[in-house]
Write an enzyme that holds these catalytic residues in place. Structure first.
Site, PDB file in Angstrom:
ATOM      1  N   LEU A 170     -63.967  27.103  14.506  1.00 34.79           N
ATOM      2  CA  LEU A 170     -63.260  26.715  13.285  1.00 34.79           C
ATOM      3  C   LEU A 170     -61.809  26.402  13.652  1.00 34.79           C
ATOM      4  O   LEU A 170     -61.031  27.304  13.958  1.00 34.79           O
ATOM      5  CB  LEU A 170     -63.317  27.839  12.256  1.00 34.79           C
ATOM      6  CG  LEU A 170     -62.477  27.640  10.982  1.00 34.79           C
ATOM      7  CD1 LEU A 170     -62.862  26.357  10.265  1.00 34.79           C
ATOM      8  CD2 LEU A 170     -62.584  28.835  10.068  1.00 34.79           C
TER       9      LEU A 170
ATOM     10  N   VAL B 265     -60.998  30.907  20.340  1.00 34.71           N
ATOM     11  CA  VAL B 265     -62.380  30.789  19.877  1.00 34.71           C
ATOM     12  C   VAL B 265     -62.425  31.433  18.494  1.00 34.71           C
ATOM     13  O   VAL B 265     -62.285  32.650  18.363  1.00 34.71           O
ATOM     14  CB  VAL B 265     -63.356  31.484  20.844  1.00 34.71           C
ATOM     15  CG1 VAL B 265     -64.795  31.292  20.382  1.00 34.71           C
ATOM     16  CG2 VAL B 265     -63.169  30.954  22.267  1.00 34.71           C
ATOM     17  N   GLU B 266     -62.599  30.615  17.461  1.00 31.69           N
ATOM     18  CA  GLU B 266     -62.449  31.119  16.094  1.00 31.69           C
ATOM     19  C   GLU B 266     -63.727  30.968  15.278  1.00 31.69           C
ATOM     20  O   GLU B 266     -64.284  29.858  15.167  1.00 31.69           O
ATOM     21  CB  GLU B 266     -61.285  30.400  15.391  1.00 31.69           C
ATOM     22  CG  GLU B 266     -61.014  30.928  13.998  1.00 31.69           C
ATOM     23  CD  GLU B 266     -59.723  30.401  13.404  1.00 31.69           C
ATOM     24  OE1 GLU B 266     -59.459  30.665  12.214  1.00 31.69           O
ATOM     25  OE2 GLU B 266     -58.966  29.715  14.125  1.00 31.69           O
ATOM     26  N   VAL B 267     -64.172  32.061  14.716  1.00 30.65           N
ATOM     27  CA  VAL B 267     -65.291  32.136  13.770  1.00 30.65           C
ATOM     28  C   VAL B 267     -66.523  31.406  14.309  1.00 30.65           C
ATOM     29  O   VAL B 267     -67.036  30.465  13.706  1.00 30.65           O
ATOM     30  CB  VAL B 267     -64.895  31.612  12.380  1.00 30.65           C
ATOM     31  CG1 VAL B 267     -65.963  32.003  11.346  1.00 30.65           C
ATOM     32  CG2 VAL B 267     -63.556  32.168  11.926  1.00 30.65           C
TER      33      VAL B 267
END
Length: 263
Positions: free
Chosen positions: A116, A156-158
């Protein structure tokens, strides 16, 4: 640490250490973070960048390049160096890999972003990314593109925990995990979420450890009360008192009147 944390330090500890990471907005937050041995920080490149650097002199500090602030790789290099010279150790960049490659070629450590990416959420909406194999492979391709561009770190998101774990184990990049379990090299949150500084939406992965909204409301009430008391005292002749002002004796004042006649 007796010296500033570096990319080399982070890379050397990959797989053997979990780093705490916070995005901070003020020097006070930065100082509080390092007091708790949180030495991986990020911030905006606004007027607080230099004060945050001074408040956390040994921390690894990544400053965010505003999305759209540059329109060419050459501009990215110029702005990247400017941010490094202001005290950043790395430059967060959500632009395409060609911008990252240009900065990396000049030795500027760059933090990329997959999953995300809020600056690109019009293409995905704000949701978990990579829950299907087809979408997960797109995330992995984006990781490879950032590797090939020479990035040093990657937010590194969601993304699903298993995908984040796969990325962390298969890339040499330092993975900075937000909303994807404890799989990444850093556990990353925004100080505003940790401190509870706003009354709006909090993401699912956030956890509030304080209620600064209530504290700020109480402080505002105290500000209003103090200002009101100040105004009331002035109106009623209670301020200023003799102890708040400086007087001139009669001889000096008479001398002033004499001297003023020559003006």
């Amino acid at each position: 640490m007796t010296r500033r944390l570096t990319v080399h330090d982070l890379q050397s500890a990959k797989g053997s250490r979990k780093w705490l990471q916070l995005h901070v907005d003020t020097p006070a937050e930065a100082a509080a973070a390092v007091a708790c041995d949180i030495t991986v920080l990020s911030c905006e490149p606004d007027h607080n960048l230099e004060p945050i650097r001074r408040a956390a002199p040994l921390a690894f500090l990544s400053a965010g390049m505003p999305h759209g602030a540059v329109a060419s790789p050459e501009e990215a290099v110029r702005l990247g160096f400017a941010m490094i010279n202001r005290g950043a150790d790395a430059v967060y960049c959500s632009h395409s890999p060609r911008f990252i490659e240009a900065m990396a070629a000049e030795g500027i450590p760059v933090t990329g972003h997959v999953g995300l990416v809020p600056n690109r959420a019009t293409w995905t909406n704000f949701r978990a990314i990579g829950k299907t194999a087809e979408e997960a492979i797109k995330v992995l391709r984006a990781v490879r593109d950032l590797e090939n561009a020479g990035a040093a770190c990657i937010e590194v998101e969601v993304v699903p925990v298993r995908l984040a774990d796969h990325i962390t184990r298969s890339t040499p990049l330092i993975t900075m995990g937000m909303g994807c379990g404890s799989a990444c090299d850093t556990q990353y949150l925004f100080s505003s979420d940790v401190l509870g500084t706003h009354s709006g939406h909090y993401p699912r992965h956030a956890r509030r450890y304080a209620d600064f909204v209530t504290l700020e409301s109480e402080l505002q009430e105290k500000r209003i009360a103090a200002f009101r008391a100040f105004g009331r005292d002035v109106t009623e002749g209670l301020y200023p008192e003799a102890r708040h002002q400086v007087e001139m004796d009669d001889a000096a004042y008479d001398r002033l009147l004499t001297l003023s006649q020559s003006l």
